[in-house]
Design a protein around this motif. Structure first.
Motif, PDB file in Angstrom:
ATOM      1  N   GLU A 151      20.210  20.092 -16.430  1.00  0.00           N
ATOM      2  CA  GLU A 151      21.559  20.057 -15.882  1.00  0.00           C
ATOM      3  C   GLU A 151      21.529  20.251 -14.371  1.00  0.00           C
ATOM      4  O   GLU A 151      20.623  20.872 -13.813  1.00  0.00           O
ATOM      5  CB  GLU A 151      22.435  21.130 -16.526  1.00  0.00           C
ATOM      6  N   ARG A 152      22.559  19.710 -13.730  1.00  0.00           N
ATOM      7  CA  ARG A 152      22.683  19.833 -12.279  1.00  0.00           C
ATOM      8  C   ARG A 152      23.541  21.057 -11.944  1.00  0.00           C
ATOM      9  O   ARG A 152      24.650  21.204 -12.456  1.00  0.00           O
ATOM     10  CB  ARG A 152      23.345  18.575 -11.688  1.00  0.00           C
ATOM     11  N   GLY A 209      28.817  15.272  -4.608  1.00  0.00           N
ATOM     12  CA  GLY A 209      28.764  14.698  -5.940  1.00  0.00           C
ATOM     13  C   GLY A 209      29.276  15.661  -7.003  1.00  0.00           C
ATOM     14  O   GLY A 209      29.963  16.640  -6.708  1.00  0.00           O
ATOM     15  N   LYS A 210      28.916  15.405  -8.263  1.00  0.00           N
ATOM     16  CA  LYS A 210      29.396  16.211  -9.379  1.00  0.00           C
ATOM     17  C   LYS A 210      28.251  17.051  -9.967  1.00  0.00           C
ATOM     18  O   LYS A 210      27.086  16.664  -9.904  1.00  0.00           O
ATOM     19  CB  LYS A 210      29.968  15.313 -10.474  1.00  0.00           C
ATOM     20  N   ASP A 212      27.078  19.893 -13.308  1.00  0.00           N
ATOM     21  CA  ASP A 212      27.352  20.483 -14.616  1.00  0.00           C
ATOM     22  C   ASP A 212      27.769  21.942 -14.470  1.00  0.00           C
ATOM     23  O   ASP A 212      28.591  22.443 -15.245  1.00  0.00           O
ATOM     24  CB  ASP A 212      26.109  20.396 -15.503  1.00  0.00           C
ATOM     25  N   LEU A 228      34.299  19.592  -7.950  1.00  0.00           N
ATOM     26  CA  LEU A 228      32.941  19.082  -8.110  1.00  0.00           C
ATOM     27  C   LEU A 228      32.418  19.239  -9.543  1.00  0.00           C
ATOM     28  O   LEU A 228      31.296  18.848  -9.840  1.00  0.00           O
ATOM     29  CB  LEU A 228      31.982  19.803  -7.151  1.00  0.00           C
ATOM     30  N   ALA A 230      31.693  18.325 -13.131  1.00  0.00           N
ATOM     31  CA  ALA A 230      31.624  17.102 -13.925  1.00  0.00           C
ATOM     32  C   ALA A 230      32.333  17.313 -15.266  1.00  0.00           C
ATOM     33  O   ALA A 230      32.575  18.453 -15.673  1.00  0.00           O
ATOM     34  CB  ALA A 230      30.160  16.730 -14.159  1.00  0.00           C
ATOM     35  N   PRO A 231      32.693  16.227 -15.967  1.00  0.00           N
ATOM     36  CA  PRO A 231      33.279  16.391 -17.306  1.00  0.00           C
ATOM     37  C   PRO A 231      32.379  17.252 -18.183  1.00  0.00           C
ATOM     38  O   PRO A 231      31.177  17.008 -18.283  1.00  0.00           O
ATOM     39  CB  PRO A 231      33.356  14.945 -17.819  1.00  0.00           C
ATOM     40  N   GLY A 233      31.701  20.226 -17.499  1.00  0.00           N
ATOM     41  CA  GLY A 233      31.015  21.179 -16.635  1.00  0.00           C
ATOM     42  C   GLY A 233      31.706  22.530 -16.580  1.00  0.00           C
ATOM     43  O   GLY A 233      32.783  22.728 -17.140  1.00  0.00           O
ATOM     44  N   ARG A 258      39.123  22.585 -16.481  1.00  0.00           N
ATOM     45  CA  ARG A 258      38.030  23.046 -15.625  1.00  0.00           C
ATOM     46  C   ARG A 258      38.283  24.488 -15.173  1.00  0.00           C
ATOM     47  O   ARG A 258      38.577  24.775 -14.027  1.00  0.00           O
ATOM     48  CB  ARG A 258      37.864  22.110 -14.421  1.00  0.00           C
TER      49      ARG A 258
END
Length: 319
Positions: A151-152, A209-210, A212, A228, A230-231, A233, A258
């Motif tokens: 994951e990011r 960017g997006k 997690d 930021l 992500a879906p 996340g 979120r």
């Protein structure tokens, strides 16, 4: 018997802090008395001392500073095994404001459920530099948001006392780590395991960017960083911030999927043992910004307020 301890009698600037002679605490039946060798200097301490949290901490004085410590057990309560005496331990005191004294003192009395054996390979100042950040990292990434391999994650405030440990722990979980810190500390973030390290003065949130997981150790501009996620996340903030930021965190739990998570950790023996295992394995490396004598606690608080520096944790050495 008396000891030296840092206390303050009123809220205010670092100059309200003073080293005083006070009675050595007497451990309750389920407690031990620890001879403190090192104590961390945390944003929590400056927030309490300044009065920013007075609605929670009240107006009862004197108060102490410091919550985390490394030292040796010198006395055991009546319900604690005598073999505990002589053990090298680390731990975290309870409570948002330390009444009487905190861990910035020569001795602390603490429940056995809030200590564990300290890492054997580290000095007291090295070990205490990992305590606040390490317990926060494990609780936030493992227990609260469940960071998974691959994951990011974005770590904001990546080279402070908490961030330096979070970056290393995220790397140990095999996540892809992006960091935001000052220009002078981006190289430190990379050394600690960041795949990409940005200077927050140059790179805007919109360019990132997006992710997690978004981990925030700063506490402001949360609205921008929430964008930021992500879906699917998650975002977690561990900074106290101001009341505007806190209100936004609470509001996010009501409006939209979120949600921003926020927690105030209360480490137990199991969590401290997990952290010690990581430290002894070499997965976590201490990053000490500067070490101060207890008599220089005012300078330590000023330095924490000023920020900057080369990254890492400020520590009090209790001699």
């Amino acid at each position: 018997m008396t000891m030296q301890a840092v206390q303050f009698e009123q809220y205010g600037a670092p100059e309200v802090l003073a080293v005083r002679s006070v009675p050595v605490p007497v451990p309750d039946p389920g407690q031990v008395l620890v001879r403190v060798r090192a104590s961390g200097v945390n944003p929590h301490d400056t927030a309490v001392r300044s009065g920013r949290l007075r609605a929670l901490t009240g107006r009862s004085f004197p108060k102490g500073v410091g919550v985390d410590f490394v030292g040796e057990v010198v006395q055991a309560g009546s319900r604690v095994a005598a073999t505990a005496v002589g053990s090298r331990v680390w731990g975290v005191l309870p409570g948002i404001a330390q009444k009487g004294t905190g861990s910035a003192a020569e001795y602390v009395a603490v429940d056995t459920g809030r200590i564990s054996a300290a890492p054997s390979a580290l000095s007291a100042t090295e070990a205490v530099s990992l305590l606040a950040g390490g317990t926060t990292a494990i609780t936030a990434l493992r227990d609260e948001v469940g960071l998974r391999e691959g994951e990011r994650i974005l770590v904001r405030g990546a080279t402070g006392g908490v961030g330096t440990v979070v970056v290393q722990y995220a790397r140990a979980l095999n996540a892809h780590v992006t960091t935001l810190s000052s220009a002078r500390t981006t190289s430190l973030a990379t050394k600690l395991g960041a795949d990409t390290a940005y200077d927050y003065n140059v790179t805007s949130p919109a360019e990132l960017g997006k992710f997690d997981v978004v981990f925030d150790a700063v506490g402001n501009d949360l609205r921008q960083f929430r964008k930021l996620i992500a879906p699917g996340g998650r975002m977690i903030s561990v900074a106290l911030g101001d009341w505007t930021s806190l209100t936004y965190v609470l509001t996010s739990a009501i409006f939209g999927p979120r949600r921003i998570r926020f927690f105030s950790g209360s480490p137990t023996t199991d969590l401290l043992t997990d952290l010690a295992t990581l430290a002894d394995s070499g997965a976590l490396t201490p990053v000490v910004e500067e070490t101060y004598a207890m008599k220089d606690v005012v300078a330590a608080h000023h330095a924490l307020h000023a920020g900057g520096g080369n990254g890492g944790k400020r520590v009090l050495s209790i001699s």
